[in-house]
Design an enzyme around this catalytic site. Structure first.
Site, mmCIF file in Angstrom:
data_model
loop_
_atom_site.group_PDB
_atom_site.id
_atom_site.type_symbol
_atom_site.label_atom_id
_atom_site.label_comp_id
_atom_site.label_asym_id
_atom_site.label_seq_id
_atom_site.Cartn_x
_atom_site.Cartn_y
_atom_site.Cartn_z
ATOM 1 N NE ARG A 34 -3.532 -0.094 2.574
ATOM 2 C CZ ARG A 34 -4.317 -0.395 3.601
ATOM 3 N NH1 ARG A 34 -4.431 0.458 4.605
ATOM 4 N NH2 ARG A 34 -4.962 -1.535 3.658
ATOM 5 C CG HIS A 62 -6.208 -1.726 -5.659
ATOM 6 N ND1 HIS A 62 -4.960 -2.018 -5.161
ATOM 7 C CD2 HIS A 62 -6.661 -0.703 -4.895
ATOM 8 C CE1 HIS A 62 -4.649 -1.198 -4.172
ATOM 9 N NE2 HIS A 62 -5.682 -0.402 -3.980
ATOM 10 C CE1 TYR A 86 -21.424 14.562 -14.007
ATOM 11 C CE2 TYR A 86 -20.383 14.664 -11.844
ATOM 12 C CZ TYR A 86 -21.516 14.637 -12.623
ATOM 13 O OH TYR A 86 -22.758 14.701 -12.042
#
Length: 821
Positions: A31, A77, A121
């Site tokens: 991570r 993931h 978007y």
């Protein structure tokens, strides 16, 4: 039969240790920390691989970010979509990465800390330079592991044909580890790699001829070459990053500071807010307006200054108190050999070179195998074309494809692969196949195979290939350095003129230790006696000062309290103010003996200090300068002989002022001698013997005088007289002195105090042990001879025994240093 549950007795410490160790290892490797080889964290690596696998590359159209995030989350993931999208957005931000790895259409955030638009978007694709990170990934160059649900494979590291760890840096925090690696210039890093490739024993100084230091995407000025060198040596160092600014002249004598580059990771809107708050709160005198003039052409923070403002001083204040200048701490930690390590510059470069040699070796083996396979097929096709009619006849006489393949192998000695290739050829291909082309292809394949074998057999040839590829990358992607590096960290000094506006205020210090400042308006609106003090207290110092002046307050216990005038509480003239014991931790019973105001702390004069026990010294002004703890601790300016001793007088003389010192005792002895006989001593000393005292005698006061100074004396019986200084002869230090009174036969005649009469004195005030004040009009008294006992002035039965005589507390607006004691 079902297996019964087994209960184990384990200590909580061992369970926590084992579980937390596993958890720590997982977050460190999976991570938070980048791999030293490709400079990527797992989520970044998975994003790039998934988008590349889906064909979402720089040479094709943009795709919805939500689609890419969904593919990464579903295949590689198994975490929240927000963490994946946040990582994708950061890789697209040109002010965070020196070479962005993601191209994004739409709102991807801003330097003002604005969040990006939702992933539904925006559109994204991997950038051209990110393609270099994935180049050759399909040629067996990296290791692969199964994904979280064992449905497909993912790479453990990318081929990383780009030295990404240094170029884009990294930041992250995990359990017990953190990393902070700054971005660097691609061209400089590649130059260093090429040099190290040919000089394995290169020193850090050699490499720093190429890698000058970090190169932040936001530019700025980096200060501290020693910090850079330390970081490149052991992975830990500190530098300062300063904004880049220019100064322009405006009409009316005003200046405009244009900030065009700010430090890395600084929030621009917060920076503008910090500067504007300083302007609003008037912490700096001279800022008229602050505005953000950034537009599509670039960053611009405009700081408009007032007429005749001190530009350098204001900038220094902003550097020290805002994010116009910040410190940056290197902490170069990355995963190497499956564990986190702190790495230096040479370690990173050498590891990257070794990794790229491995990548090129694996790629070359892959290409060699493919070329040999193809050459084998081509040789079979050439042989088949030379006996084409027989081959066709054999195939026609065969019953099926397998039979045809077997017949070709048995009759013409074709290998299985060659026979499969011949059988797979369509009929029209047989008629159009040109043996000349096949022979040319065979020759080309032979040359490639020889080249691949040479690379694998000769490390120097492999390094030559690596060097050529690095040079190609440099030629394609090199860009000019954005950050400027300065060798030294500038020691910022903030001028008081900048921090403190030059305002005129009234300052008062009282005998009991109260001090305050008030506006001129508040002072003029009040009566002088309406000063907020208790009836038994009285002013020692009243003067109109600048807020930039400095105040030295001397107590009778040998303590010095320093305060800049601007630090005093601004209160109404009618208010009492603060007590010095609250400000400097001194005894509340100490009395203020004298106060002096100075326009700066560069005076060259001396303080003359006299004690009750008959000691005197001069102490240089510079020896009493305030230290860092002046706000919480008073300075000792006189080491008293014992707890019954006290200071009776403090005078200040600028250098070059010659005068005499006059000392008088309670039993009426006066000694006058040149000040040159008084030695200069440090602050924590007692001084030399001022006057020779009898066992029961003490010094009541000391004054600086000249030949024509008039003196006022008050006796404990209430008498008062004026004499001239020239009646007291000049002798030398440490003598007994001459009498200034006539002894009485029936009772003791003792001197209470004396003072030098200043030219502007019209009234002196006598204070008694009952805290009463009695004014003496000087013109009503003529001069007496030295041994006279004066005339009655104070009724001791009614008002008390006189203890001191002082100047009238009249405020002055002159620049002369004044003490009212």
């Amino acid at each position: 039969m079902a297996k019964e549950a087994e209960i184990k007795n384990l200590s909580l410490a061992s369970v926590m240790d084992e579980r937390f160790s596993r958890y720590s290892k997982a977050i460190i490797q999976e991570r938070a920390l980048p791999d030293v080889r490709d400079g990527l964290k797992p989520v970044q690596r998975r994003i790039l691989y998934s988008m590349n696998k889906d064909g979402n590359t720089y040479d094709k159209g943009f795709r919805k970010s939500a689609k890419s995030v969904g593919n990464v989350m579903g295949n590689f993931h198994p975490h929240g979509d927000s963490s994946i999208y946040d990582a994708m957005v950061r890789m697209s931000q040109s002010w965070k990465l020196r070479e962005p790895l993601i191209d994004m259409h739409g709102n991807n955030g801003s330097m003002d800390g604005d969040p990006p638009a939702a992933m539904r978007y925006t559109e994204a694709r991997i950038s051209k330079i990110a393609g270099e990170m994935l180049r050759d990934i399909d040629k067996g160059t990296v290791d692969w592991v199964l994904n979280f649900d064992d449905t497909e494979y993912e790479p453990t590291v990318l081929p990383a044909r780009l030295p990404n760890l240094l170029i884009n840096g990294a930041t992250g925090i995990s359990a017990g580890y953190a990393t902070e690696i700054p971005p660097h210039n691609l061209g400089e890093v590649i130059d260093a790699l090429l040099y190290l490739q040919g000089h394995a024993d290169a020193t850090l100084d050699d490499l720093m001829k190429f890698v000058q230091g970090p190169d932040f995407p936001t530019g700025g000025i980096i200060q501290g070459i020693d910090g850079i060198k330390q970081a490149y040596k052991d992975g830990h160092g500190k530098i300062m990053i300063r904004s880049r600014s220019t100064i322009e002249d405006l009409r009316g004598g005003k200046k405009l500071v244009k900030v065009t580059e700010i430090p890395y990771e600084v929030n621009k809107s917060q920076l503008v807010k910090q500067i504007d708050e300083i302007r609003i709160n008037k912490k700096v005198d001279g800022i008229a307006e602050v505005r953000d003039d950034s537009d599509r052409t670039g960053l611009m923070i405009s700081i408009e200054l007032k007429r005749d403002a001190e530009v350098k001083g204001i900038l220094n204040y902003l550097y020290k108190n805002t994010d116009l200048q910040v410190s940056y701490n290197f902490n170069v930690v990355a995963i190497k050999d499956m564990r986190p390590q702190r790495l230096g510059l040479k370690d990173i470069l050498a590891t990257y070179l070794d990794y790229q040699r491995s990548v090129i070796t694996k790629r070359t083996k892959f290409d060699l195998d493919k070329a040999q396979e193809r050459q084998h097929i081509v040789e079979g096709l050439i042989k088949a074309l030379s006996i084409l009619d027989e081959v066709i006849s054999t195939i026609r006489s065969s019953s099926n494809r397998k039979d045809a393949r077997d017949n070709l192998m048995s009759e013409y000695d074709f290998t299985e692969k060659q026979a499969d290739a011949i059988v797979a050829l369509q009929l029209y291909r047989l008629t159009n196949t040109d043996v000349t082309k096949l022979k040319k292809e065979n020759a080309d394949l032979a040359a490639k195979i020889a080249e691949f074998k040479s690379i694998l057999a000769n490390p120097e040839e492999l390094d030559h290939v690596l060097a050529d590829e690095l040079r190609d990358l440099e030629e394609e992607y090199r860009s000019p350095r954005r950050s400027t590096i300065e060798a030294e960290i500038e020691n910022i000094k903030i001028s008081k003129k900048v921090v403190v506006p030059d305002e005129q205020v009234m300052v008062m210090v009282s005998r009991d230790g109260y001090l305050k400042r008030s506006s001129i308006r508040s002072y003029k609106a009040s009566e002088l006696t309406d000063n907020g003090l208790k009836d038994e207290d009285r002013p020692v110092f009243i003067k109109q000062l600048s807020t930039r002046d400095s105040l030295f307050i001397f107590t009778d216990a040998g303590n010095l309290v320093y305060r800049p005038v601007f630090e005093l509480d601004d209160v109404k003239w009618k208010d009492t103010g603060d007590h010095i014991s609250q400000l400097s931790g001194i005894d509340s019973n100490e009395k203020v003996l004298a106060s002096f105001a100075f326009p700066n702390l560069k005076e060259q004069g001396n303080f003359v200090i006299t004690t009750k026990s008959g000691h005197i010294k001069q102490t240089e002004f510079e020896k009493l300068l305030p230290g860092r703890t002046y706000k919480s601790r008073a300075t000792v300016y006189e080491k008293l002989k014992d707890e019954l001793d006290s200071v009776v007088d403090v005078e200040y003389i600028p250098n070059g002022d010659a005068s005499d010192i006059l000392i008088m005792t309670e039993q009426g002895l006066a000694l006058r001698y040149s000040l040159s006989e008084v030695s200069v001593n440090g602050a924590r000393t007692t001084g030399a013997k001022a006057i020779s005292l009898s066992k029961d005698d003490v010094v009541v006061n000391a004054q600086l005088v000249n030949e024509n100074s008039p003196l006022a004396l008050v006796f404990q019986n209430g008498n008062f007289k004026k004499i001239k200084t020239n009646e007291i002869p000049v002798t030398s230090r440490a003598r007994k002195g001459v009498k200034v009174l006539r002894d009485l036969k029936t009772r003791k005649n003792l001197l209470a105090n004396f003072v030098r009469i200043n030219p502007d004195d019209q009234i002196l005030t006598i204070y008694t042990d009952r805290l009463n004040g009695h004014d003496v009009i000087l013109e009503e008294h003529g001069f007496s001879n030295r041994t006279s006992n004066g005339n009655p002035e104070v009724d001791v039965k009614i008002d008390g025994v006189p203890v001191s005589i002082n100047h009238q507390p009249v405020a002055t607006e002159s620049d002369e240093i004044t003490s009212l004691v």
